[in-house]
Design a protein around this motif. Structure first.
Motif, PDB file in Angstrom:
ATOM      1  N   ASP A  41       0.840  -1.190   0.000  1.00  0.00           N
ATOM      2  CA  ASP A  41       0.000   0.000   0.000  1.00  0.00           C
ATOM      3  C   ASP A  41       0.880   1.248   0.000  1.00  0.00           C
ATOM      4  OD1 ASP A  41       0.076   0.762   3.219  1.00  0.00           O
ATOM      5  OD2 ASP A  41       0.211  -1.382   2.790  1.00  0.00           O
ATOM      6  N   ASN A  42       0.368   2.313  -0.613  1.00  0.00           N
ATOM      7  CA  ASN A  42       1.093   3.588  -0.744  1.00  0.00           C
ATOM      8  C   ASN A  42       2.445   3.413  -1.438  1.00  0.00           C
ATOM      9  OD1 ASN A  42      -0.866   5.231   0.589  1.00  0.00           O
ATOM     10  ND2 ASN A  42      -0.178   4.392   2.537  1.00  0.00           N
ATOM     11  N   ALA A  43       2.531   2.493  -2.392  1.00  0.00           N
ATOM     12  CA  ALA A  43       3.804   2.208  -3.055  1.00  0.00           C
ATOM     13  C   ALA A  43       3.619   2.217  -4.562  1.00  0.00           C
ATOM     14  CB  ALA A  43       4.367   0.870  -2.601  1.00  0.00           C
ATOM     15  N   LYS A  44       4.758   2.347  -5.260  1.00  0.00           N
ATOM     16  CA  LYS A  44       4.783   2.319  -6.720  1.00  0.00           C
ATOM     17  C   LYS A  44       5.992   1.510  -7.174  1.00  0.00           C
ATOM     18  CE  LYS A  44       6.007   5.987  -9.050  1.00  0.00           C
ATOM     19  NZ  LYS A  44       6.011   7.322  -9.702  1.00  0.00           N
ATOM     20  N   GLN A  45       5.793   0.678  -8.194  1.00  0.00           N
ATOM     21  CA  GLN A  45       6.867  -0.168  -8.717  1.00  0.00           C
ATOM     22  C   GLN A  45       7.005   0.069 -10.212  1.00  0.00           C
ATOM     23  OE1 GLN A  45       8.788  -2.381  -6.791  1.00  0.00           O
ATOM     24  NE2 GLN A  45      10.045  -2.501  -8.629  1.00  0.00           N
ATOM     25  N   CYS A  46       8.236   0.348 -10.674  1.00  0.00           N
ATOM     26  CA  CYS A  46       8.478   0.626 -12.080  1.00  0.00           C
ATOM     27  C   CYS A  46       9.428  -0.419 -12.675  1.00  0.00           C
ATOM     28  CB  CYS A  46       9.077   2.022 -12.265  1.00  0.00           C
ATOM     29  SG  CYS A  46       7.954   3.374 -11.812  1.00  0.00           S
ATOM     30  N   PHE A  47       9.273  -0.666 -13.965  1.00  0.00           N
ATOM     31  CA  PHE A  47      10.111  -1.604 -14.704  1.00  0.00           C
ATOM     32  C   PHE A  47      10.582  -0.920 -15.980  1.00  0.00           C
ATOM     33  CE2 PHE A  47       7.095  -3.956 -12.177  1.00  0.00           C
ATOM     34  CZ  PHE A  47       7.846  -4.956 -11.595  1.00  0.00           C
ATOM     35  N   TYR A  48      11.750  -1.354 -16.459  1.00  0.00           N
ATOM     36  CA  TYR A  48      12.380  -0.707 -17.604  1.00  0.00           C
ATOM     37  C   TYR A  48      12.739  -1.761 -18.650  1.00  0.00           C
ATOM     38  CZ  TYR A  48      12.850   3.024 -14.151  1.00  0.00           C
ATOM     39  OH  TYR A  48      12.589   3.969 -13.190  1.00  0.00           O
ATOM     40  N   GLU A  49      12.598  -1.357 -19.929  1.00  0.00           N
ATOM     41  CA  GLU A  49      12.884  -2.271 -21.035  1.00  0.00           C
ATOM     42  C   GLU A  49      13.487  -1.483 -22.194  1.00  0.00           C
ATOM     43  OE1 GLU A  49      13.116  -5.998 -22.735  1.00  0.00           O
ATOM     44  OE2 GLU A  49      12.219  -5.572 -20.774  1.00  0.00           O
ATOM     45  N   ASP A  50      14.636  -1.956 -22.685  1.00  0.00           N
ATOM     46  CA  ASP A  50      15.273  -1.350 -23.855  1.00  0.00           C
ATOM     47  C   ASP A  50      14.627  -1.913 -25.115  1.00  0.00           C
ATOM     48  OD1 ASP A  50      17.025   0.111 -22.276  1.00  0.00           O
ATOM     49  OD2 ASP A  50      18.521  -1.490 -22.243  1.00  0.00           O
ATOM     50  N   LYS A 105       9.598   2.865 -19.915  1.00  0.00           N
ATOM     51  CA  LYS A 105       9.295   2.636 -18.503  1.00  0.00           C
ATOM     52  C   LYS A 105       7.800   2.427 -18.317  1.00  0.00           C
ATOM     53  CE  LYS A 105       9.182   6.093 -15.571  1.00  0.00           C
ATOM     54  NZ  LYS A 105       9.571   7.191 -14.636  1.00  0.00           N
ATOM     55  N   PHE A 106       7.435   1.390 -17.578  1.00  0.00           N
ATOM     56  CA  PHE A 106       6.030   1.191 -17.210  1.00  0.00           C
ATOM     57  C   PHE A 106       5.955   0.958 -15.704  1.00  0.00           C
ATOM     58  CE2 PHE A 106       7.838  -2.755 -18.639  1.00  0.00           C
ATOM     59  CZ  PHE A 106       7.390  -3.725 -17.772  1.00  0.00           C
ATOM     60  N   CYS A 107       4.991   1.608 -15.074  1.00  0.00           N
ATOM     61  CA  CYS A 107       4.883   1.618 -13.615  1.00  0.00           C
ATOM     62  C   CYS A 107       3.488   1.175 -13.182  1.00  0.00           C
ATOM     63  CB  CYS A 107       5.156   3.016 -13.058  1.00  0.00           C
ATOM     64  SG  CYS A 107       6.790   3.671 -13.446  1.00  0.00           S
ATOM     65  N   PHE A 108       3.452   0.521 -12.018  1.00  0.00           N
ATOM     66  CA  PHE A 108       2.206   0.134 -11.357  1.00  0.00           C
ATOM     67  C   PHE A 108       2.171   0.834 -10.009  1.00  0.00           C
ATOM     68  CE2 PHE A 108       3.402  -3.348 -14.141  1.00  0.00           C
ATOM     69  CZ  PHE A 108       2.239  -3.551 -14.860  1.00  0.00           C
ATOM     70  N   SER A 109       1.068   1.515  -9.737  1.00  0.00           N
ATOM     71  CA  SER A 109       0.966   2.317  -8.523  1.00  0.00           C
ATOM     72  C   SER A 109      -0.210   1.851  -7.668  1.00  0.00           C
ATOM     73  CB  SER A 109       0.800   3.798  -8.882  1.00  0.00           C
ATOM     74  OG  SER A 109       0.558   4.569  -7.725  1.00  0.00           O
ATOM     75  N   ASN A 110       0.059   1.758  -6.371  1.00  0.00           N
ATOM     76  CA  ASN A 110      -0.976   1.449  -5.371  1.00  0.00           C
ATOM     77  C   ASN A 110      -1.019   2.557  -4.324  1.00  0.00           C
ATOM     78  OD1 ASN A 110      -2.999  -0.136  -4.188  1.00  0.00           O
ATOM     79  ND2 ASN A 110      -1.556  -1.179  -2.847  1.00  0.00           N
ATOM     80  N   GLU A 111      -0.668   3.770  -4.747  1.00  0.00           N
ATOM     81  CA  GLU A 111      -0.568   4.894  -3.819  1.00  0.00           C
ATOM     82  C   GLU A 111      -1.927   5.352  -3.316  1.00  0.00           C
ATOM     83  OE1 GLU A 111       3.499   7.017  -5.450  1.00  0.00           O
ATOM     84  OE2 GLU A 111       1.587   7.529  -6.408  1.00  0.00           O
ATOM     85  N   PHE A 112      -2.985   5.033  -4.014  1.00  0.00           N
ATOM     86  CA  PHE A 112      -4.318   5.430  -3.559  1.00  0.00           C
ATOM     87  C   PHE A 112      -4.851   4.528  -2.457  1.00  0.00           C
ATOM     88  CE2 PHE A 112      -4.780   2.517  -7.114  1.00  0.00           C
ATOM     89  CZ  PHE A 112      -5.695   1.596  -6.632  1.00  0.00           C
ATOM     90  N   SER A 113      -4.194   3.398  -2.219  1.00  0.00           N
ATOM     91  CA  SER A 113      -4.646   2.454  -1.192  1.00  0.00           C
ATOM     92  C   SER A 113      -3.871   2.708   0.102  1.00  0.00           C
ATOM     93  CB  SER A 113      -4.434   1.013  -1.654  1.00  0.00           C
ATOM     94  OG  SER A 113      -4.862   0.107  -0.675  1.00  0.00           O
TER      95      SER A 113
END
Length: 222
Positions: A41-50, A105-113
């Motif tokens: 909760d209240n976190a965000k995770q990002c991933f990167y791809e060339d 870059k693509f990110c998944f966010s759960n900051e609203f929880s």
């Protein structure tokens, strides 16, 4: 005595079966990333791809457990331009063609929880699968064995996709069942406590009805 051509058919069947077995043992394409991860909760995770310019890519994700099974997702190109953005999605799929070379870059966010963490699955496919045979795109037609092997290869890829989706649905269903079971258990314990308190209260109330109430009287003599 065997009929003419029967040995060739058996060799073709065994060869195609052996190739199908090898296809099962071979790893998937190197441009495919398939990950399941925990998103607090209240976190965000990002991933990167060339990614190379002109490459076709597909991003597919699904929230397996947690809260209302939703998450924020966004995809950016190397210059920071937003290619995809969705808020509170349970699952979605997005296909695009890279317009330039660089790191996407693509990110998944759960900051609203605030209280619940999520379990997120995503599959990021970069490019298309290489041909099964080096000469698959040739002008001449494929042989009968090659055509059968290509069909088996396509069927196996479909089976893998179905198995992945079924595993995700099973994990999501199991999570919901466990959550429901926990709620039912808490509700049952609460009902038992309330019933016990009410029973004890009724016992004391009935006891007070049948208890003797002695009153003292004082006589005043003349």
């Amino acid at each position: 005595m065997s009929r003419p051509g029967s040995g060739q058919r058996w060799v073709g069947r065994w060869g195609c079966g052996l190739l199908a077995l090898l296809l099962l043992l071979l790893p998937g394409p190197s441009g495919t990333s398939e990950i399941t991860f925990e998103l607090p909760d209240n976190a965000k995770q990002c991933f990167y791809e060339d990614i190379t310019q002109g490459t076709k890519c597909t991003l597919e994700f699904q929230v397996i457990t947690g809260g209302h099974y939703d998450v924020d997702c966004r995809l950016e190109d190397p210059d920071g331009n937003m290619l995809y953005k969705e808020m509170k999605k349970q699952y979605d799929s997005f296909t695009f063609t890279a317009s330039k070379n660089g790191t996407y870059k693509f990110c998944f966010s759960n900051e609203f929880s605030t209280f619940t963490h999520k379990t997120v699955y995503f599959d990021f496919q970069v490019g298309e699968d290489p041909p099964l045979f080096p000469s698959e795109n040739r002008v001449s037609a494929l042989t009968q064995m090659e055509s059968a092997c290509v069909s088996i290869h396509e069927a196996l890829k479909s089976v893998i996709d179905y198995q992945t989706h079924f595993r995700l649905r099973e994990a999501q269903g199991r999570s919901r069942a466990e959550d429901l079971n926990t709620r039912v258990a808490y509700w049952s314990v609460g009902e038992a406590v309330i019933l016990l308190v009410v029973s004890i209260g009724q016992v004391f109330l009935l006891k007070s009805f049948f208890s003797d109430k002695r009153t003292t009287t004082t006589r005043v003599g003349s």
